[in-house]
Write an enzyme that holds these catalytic residues in place. Structure first.
Site, PDB file in Angstrom:
ATOM      1  CG  ASP B  10      -0.693  -2.608   6.118  1.00 21.70           C
ATOM      2  OD1 ASP B  10      -0.670  -3.324   4.979  1.00 21.70           O
ATOM      3  OD2 ASP B  10      -1.366  -3.008   7.097  1.00 21.70           O
ATOM      4  CB  SER B  11      -4.998  -2.071   4.533  1.00 20.56           C
ATOM      5  OG  SER B  11      -4.558  -3.081   4.895  1.00 20.56           O
ATOM      6  CB  CYS B  73      -0.721  -3.083   1.855  1.00 12.57           C
ATOM      7  SG  CYS B  73      -2.270  -3.775   1.482  1.00 12.57           S
ATOM      8  CD  GLU B 154      -6.844  -6.370  11.718  1.00 11.26           C
ATOM      9  OE1 GLU B 154      -8.195  -5.842  11.786  1.00 11.26           O
ATOM     10  OE2 GLU B 154      -5.965  -5.696  11.321  1.00 11.26           O
ATOM     11  CB  CYS B 186      -1.791 -11.103   3.756  1.00 11.18           C
ATOM     12  SG  CYS B 186      -2.469 -10.237   4.897  1.00 11.18           S
ATOM     13  CG  HIS B 188      -2.987  -9.016   9.450  1.00 15.75           C
ATOM     14  ND1 HIS B 188      -2.922  -8.209   8.579  1.00 15.75           N
ATOM     15  CD2 HIS B 188      -3.609  -8.679  10.458  1.00 15.75           C
ATOM     16  CE1 HIS B 188      -3.568  -6.931   9.182  1.00 15.75           C
ATOM     17  NE2 HIS B 188      -3.896  -7.331  10.298  1.00 15.75           N
TER      18      HIS B 188
END
Lengths: 265, 265
Positions: B10-11, B73, B154, B186, B188
């Site tokens: 993932d990023s 990702c 985040e 995504c 997140h």
């Protein structure tokens, strides 16, 4: 003496607000701007990574034969300035020292209280506090990390109610401290001056980019700097930045931004 | 046949939510996780840069002799999956196709309407729309970029009023479309399920990580995959990630995350 350009770099495009201040004092002097748009942001990353990236950024600018480097990035200025000065022979000016100077000047004529706003890495470094205490150890410093300010600005959330709400959450305790000066310790924060100003009322907002540009002008003998235009380099593809550049710099540079593979430096 | 681990990347750390789903289906199978924490986020960057970074991420995982790669990702899955499949011989599973499958299955039993939420780069790619239309071109697809969701998560802005306000701004037009399924495109976004669910009422939220893990399990013959524990690598320094890892993975892996210099791959 051969005249050379000034290098200016930032983690991304936020440093264009510093270029804007640079142009006010250096007028028609030549500069090379680098924005690390492929790896932005720096403010949420570790000191080790910030140093590693900043060394590459400087190496790129030195490959363009710059006479001096202005570190527009608050996070790099707070975490890596000594590392950069140790590694390279040209003068390297960060935003912390000049901004601390200005804030202390204001606070000495007031209550002796300064607020510092910055990224997580900037606040964690304690760099502003150290710089202020070195000038006057009686000054009270209150520091707050405002990590959402950068993405809010980058996504155009400038005048939105959600931005005011987040600003009040970050700053409401600080607002009660009666500070004389509020250091905007990140290139993006001056864009939020209105929102931040509403929280702090009478306190003076200190723009780190403006202070760094003035300081660099006083430090560097103007005659060493080559006349000419600005050149712009970024590490991501240059397309798609024209809107942000317009907001930060006040002019359209979309057609003259070039890409550089920063990882090779 | 020599059994090998599965690679997952993932990023950043968001992909740990996919690891969490992976572990539910693959049980005690060995996996190598890589999170590009030094260069996160990808979702605001160009297709060229996303591809370049994703190729490096895969080369690192292949240096660990993985049998297959799960692209956790959403941004890479939407912008670079063909580039990766073209360059490497192992099976590479992205989140787009399995998630589109699931959403279409739901929409075919409803109004035939699907919403897609993703990063700027994911939405710009049109990848979900293409994958859905390929399955059933009568389905209506409504896509919205939600670029602030990643920084909000985040920075721990999960249950905050500002997050609800931003979610409503992003999604209020979409909420009127009577969609059957909402793709959380995504890694997140599942963390914001409560906030997103409030906007959409009765629509089903489709978690791309869960769908990708299930799809990978069906695709890869389980017997090819080595038994064992997970290994975690990141490109920034590993310290300071334990809290985020706890939120996303539900366990403390802070002591066993190692750093890799991804730019060398």
């Amino acid at each position: 003496m051969i005249k050379r350009p000034i290098g200016i770099f930032d983690s991304g495009l936020g440093g264009l607000s510093v270029v804007s201040e640079f142009k006010k004092v250096f007028k028609n002097k030549r500069y090379i701007y680098f924005g690390d748009t492929a790896r932005v942001p720096y403010g949420s990353k570790s000191v080790e990574t910030i140093k590693r990236f900043a060394l590459q950024d400087c190496r790129f600018l030195l490959s363009k034969d710059v006479a001096a480097i202005i570190v527009a990035c608050g996070t790099v200025s707070a975490n890596a300035i000594e590392e950069l000065q140790k590694n390279f022979a040209v003068p390297i000016v960060g935003v912390v020292e000049p901004t601390a100077n200005k804030a202390v000047e204001i606070a000495m004529n007031g209550n002796g209280r300064i607020a510092v706003l910055g990224t997580a890495a900037t606040i964690k470094s304690g760099a502003y506090e150290k710089a202020i205490k070195k000038l006057d150890d009686k000054i009270d410093v209150f520091s707050v990390a405002c990590p959402l300010f950068v993405p809010l600005v980058e996504n155009g959330y400038i005048d939105k109610p959600a931005t005011s709400m987040i600003a009040r959450e970050y700053l409401e305790d600080l607002a009660k401290k009666n500070v004389d000066a509020v250091i905007l310790g990140c290139t993006h924060y001056p864009i939020l001056s209105k929102v931040i100003g509403e929280v702090f009322g009478e306190s003076v907002l200190v723009n780190s980019g403006k202070e760094a540009a003035d300081y660099a002008y006083a430090l560097l003998e103007e005659k060493e700097v080559e006349d000419g235009e600005g050149e712009y380099y970024v590490s991501d593809e240059p397309h798609g930045f024209s809107e942000t550049a317009n907001v930060l710099l006040g002019e359209d540079i979309s057609s003259c931004i070039r890409r550089v593979n920063i990882e090779e430096f």
